[in-house]
Design a protein around this motif. Structure first.
Motif, mmCIF file in Angstrom:
data_model
loop_
_atom_site.group_PDB
_atom_site.id
_atom_site.type_symbol
_atom_site.label_atom_id
_atom_site.label_comp_id
_atom_site.label_asym_id
_atom_site.label_seq_id
_atom_site.Cartn_x
_atom_site.Cartn_y
_atom_site.Cartn_z
ATOM 1 N N ASN A 11 42.390 34.030 21.189
ATOM 2 C CA ASN A 11 42.636 35.404 20.758
ATOM 3 C C ASN A 11 43.194 36.286 21.870
ATOM 4 O O ASN A 11 42.629 36.379 22.950
ATOM 5 C CB ASN A 11 41.316 36.004 20.243
ATOM 6 C CG ASN A 11 41.453 37.466 19.895
ATOM 7 O OD1 ASN A 11 42.442 37.874 19.290
ATOM 8 N ND2 ASN A 11 40.468 38.258 20.275
ATOM 9 N N ASP A 12 44.330 36.937 21.581
ATOM 10 C CA ASP A 12 44.873 37.952 22.483
ATOM 11 C C ASP A 12 45.340 39.169 21.672
ATOM 12 O O ASP A 12 46.278 39.858 22.065
ATOM 13 C CB ASP A 12 46.037 37.380 23.296
ATOM 14 C CG ASP A 12 46.406 38.252 24.492
ATOM 15 O OD1 ASP A 12 45.509 38.903 25.057
ATOM 16 O OD2 ASP A 12 47.604 38.283 24.855
ATOM 17 N N CYS B 116 46.889 33.880 19.564
ATOM 18 C CA CYS B 116 46.943 34.866 18.490
ATOM 19 C C CYS B 116 47.381 36.183 19.122
ATOM 20 O O CYS B 116 46.659 36.757 19.943
ATOM 21 C CB CYS B 116 45.581 35.025 17.823
ATOM 22 S SG CYS B 116 45.550 36.347 16.592
ATOM 23 N N VAL B 117 48.578 36.651 18.743
ATOM 24 C CA VAL B 117 49.126 37.872 19.335
ATOM 25 C C VAL B 117 49.420 38.934 18.282
ATOM 26 O O VAL B 117 50.000 39.978 18.584
ATOM 27 C CB VAL B 117 50.415 37.564 20.124
ATOM 28 C CG1 VAL B 117 50.105 36.660 21.317
ATOM 29 C CG2 VAL B 117 51.470 36.927 19.224
ATOM 30 N N GLY B 118 49.035 38.678 17.043
ATOM 31 C CA GLY B 118 49.269 39.634 15.963
ATOM 32 C C GLY B 118 48.329 39.351 14.802
ATOM 33 O O GLY B 118 47.482 38.453 14.860
ATOM 34 N N THR C 262 37.621 41.691 19.524
ATOM 35 C CA THR C 262 36.499 40.821 19.891
ATOM 36 C C THR C 262 36.697 39.452 19.263
ATOM 37 O O THR C 262 37.491 39.286 18.312
ATOM 38 C CB THR C 262 35.156 41.400 19.405
ATOM 39 O OG1 THR C 262 35.169 41.454 17.964
ATOM 40 C CG2 THR C 262 34.909 42.795 19.981
ATOM 41 N N ARG C 263 35.974 38.472 19.767
ATOM 42 C CA ARG C 263 35.985 37.154 19.152
ATOM 43 C C ARG C 263 35.473 37.233 17.723
ATOM 44 O O ARG C 263 35.967 36.535 16.826
ATOM 45 C CB ARG C 263 35.103 36.163 19.928
ATOM 46 C CG ARG C 263 35.673 35.704 21.254
ATOM 47 C CD ARG C 263 34.965 34.456 21.777
ATOM 48 N NE ARG C 263 35.368 33.261 21.040
ATOM 49 C CZ ARG C 263 34.658 32.701 20.093
ATOM 50 N NH1 ARG C 263 33.500 33.216 19.715
ATOM 51 N NH2 ARG C 263 35.099 31.623 19.487
ATOM 52 N N GLU C 264 34.456 38.067 17.497
ATOM 53 C CA GLU C 264 33.884 38.207 16.160
ATOM 54 C C GLU C 264 34.932 38.737 15.177
ATOM 55 O O GLU C 264 35.024 38.281 14.032
ATOM 56 C CB GLU C 264 32.662 39.122 16.197
ATOM 57 C CG GLU C 264 31.455 38.554 16.929
ATOM 58 C CD GLU C 264 31.586 38.556 18.450
ATOM 59 O OE1 GLU C 264 30.829 37.832 19.121
ATOM 60 O OE2 GLU C 264 32.483 39.275 18.963
ATOM 61 N N ALA C 265 35.725 39.724 15.636
ATOM 62 C CA ALA C 265 36.775 40.271 14.776
ATOM 63 C C ALA C 265 37.842 39.214 14.484
ATOM 64 O O ALA C 265 38.377 39.145 13.363
ATOM 65 C CB ALA C 265 37.400 41.498 15.437
ATOM 66 N N TYR C 266 38.153 38.399 15.494
ATOM 67 C CA TYR C 266 39.128 37.322 15.299
ATOM 68 C C TYR C 266 38.611 36.304 14.285
ATOM 69 O O TYR C 266 39.326 35.898 13.357
ATOM 70 C CB TYR C 266 39.421 36.658 16.643
ATOM 71 C CG TYR C 266 40.461 35.571 16.631
ATOM 72 C CD1 TYR C 266 41.582 35.624 15.815
ATOM 73 C CD2 TYR C 266 40.330 34.465 17.486
ATOM 74 C CE1 TYR C 266 42.543 34.626 15.828
ATOM 75 C CE2 TYR C 266 41.289 33.462 17.508
ATOM 76 C CZ TYR C 266 42.395 33.539 16.672
ATOM 77 O OH TYR C 266 43.340 32.544 16.692
#
Length: 378
Positions: free
Chosen positions: A161-162, A114-116, A166-170
């Motif tokens: 996720n990149d 995930c880059v965007g 945070t993971r939570e936000a993702y």
């Protein structure tokens, strides 16, 4: 009567696989021919399920490269490649892991990062899948159907996720993005199945350095994100599947069902699909017996009564025996006979021969009939 179903994915034909990998590799292909192939293959998949005695059928995930990474084709924000991390149990047996790689026992497919921002490209591809399934059901007399969709947690497992802080936000972004897909399936009159191996598999694949207690907190966050995405959807229209990875291996690093039991029960879904046939988890039917008081009254148990990683075809007597254990726990009206996992988790890859996969489904149905007859005679 004990109803029958399975986890969702089924073997694809070589024609379908060729089309899917042409799309996967970015090659030019005839879109009309692709759509026609998917429609025809889905119809045949439904026909074979009905012939095998399956009551709640799926499209076999015909058009998808895999149950989780298909989202890269339907949502923005994904590019590049995610780190590959073998399950912890396979790392403990490097000779076996190498043999799997050498013999083609590990599937190869794109896992972008995930880059965007994750946003839906629209539900057009999903709507084609739904139309194909409903057409197949009408043609072959299937009365109930379900369609698989990836959970936010399993997307975060395979497409890492990149972009988000945070993971939570993702997870939150994934939950928001997937909501329309979930509702589209339910609004079409189908059962929605959420595939959630992240609640078990990710323990020994992505979070092997954590304690069980620390992992459970992670899993609870995944359930919270999923339930947020399901807001407004009747749980009676939702199924959820948990597993420890649909591969032949030692599985000695699998987190026990007893440890994730409470987390599993919190998903806003009425039907709970789980493994209980393979040699590593067959004994865990007893967890449901011993913790029966913690199973909400609105939950329907869908134990896997056939394995999906070996070519043994279970005897109907064994299937009936497995079903009977759960009938004794929650009653026949709250048990549906299922499979441990899918038979075609990744397009073009599967340990079970396609013809044997349908033989296993037929054995599942025969065992369910035996179990139902014994309940009626009791």
């Amino acid at each position: 009567m004990i109803r029958t179903t399975h986890v969702g994915s089924l073997p694809r034909t070589q024609n379908v696989v060729d089309f899917i990998f042409a799309r996967e590799r970015g090659e030019e292909y005839d879109r009309a021919a692709f759509d026609a192939a998917m429609a025809a293959a889905c119809s045949e998949t439904v026909r074979r399920q009905v012939a095998a005695g399956i009551d709640l059928v799926s499209d076999g995930e015909t058009s998808k490269i895999s149950y989780a990474t298909y989202v890269k084709d339907r949502y923005t924000g994904f590019d590049g490649d995610s780190p590959r991390n073998a399950p912890a149990d396979l790392k403990l047996f490097p000779g076996f892991l190498e043999r799997l790689k050498r013999d083609g026992g590990t599937p190869s497919y794109a896992r972008p990062m995930c880059v965007g921002e994750v946003r839906s490209k629209g539900q057009g591809e999903l709507e084609k899948d739904i139309a194909n399934l409903k057409a197949g059901m009408a043609e072959h007399g299937a009365r109930e159907g379900f369609m698989n969709a990836a959970s936010p947690g399993v997307i975060s497992l395979f497409l890492q996720n990149d972009f988000y802080p945070t993971r939570e936000a993702y997870l939150a972004a994934l939950a928001d993005a997937m909501r329309d897909e979930y509702r589209t399936i339910v609004d079409a009159g189908l059962m929605l199945q959420l595939d959630c191996p992240d609640l078990a598999l990710s323990r020994h694949m992505l979070f092997a350095d954590l304690t069980d207690a620390e992992f459970v907190k992670i899993a609870e966050g995944h359930v919270e994100a999923l339930n947020h995405a399901l807001t407004g959807i009747d749980p009676a229209r939702v199924r959820v599947h948990i597993c420890w990875g649909n591969y032949e291996g030692p599985h000695i690093c699998d987190i026990p069902m007893d440890t994730v039991f409470s987390t599993f029960m919190r998903v806003a879904a009425s039907q709970l699909l789980f493994e209980t046939s393979n040699p590593r988890h067959a004994h865990e039917w007893a967890v449901f017996r011993d913790r029966a008081a913690e199973i909400p009254d609105d939950k329907i148990l869908v134990p896997g009564v056939v394995d999906t990683t070996t070519n043994f075809v279970e005897h109907p007597e064994l299937v009936a025996e497995r079903i009977g254990r759960f009938v004794q726990i929650v009653g026949a009206e709250r048990v549906i006979a299922g499979s441990d996992c899918g038979f075609g988790t990744f397009a073009g890859f599967g340990a079970v021969d396609p013809e044997i996969a349908y033989a296993k489904l037929a054995a599942l149905s025969a065992g369910a009939a035996l179990a139902g007859a014994r309940i009626g005679a009791a």
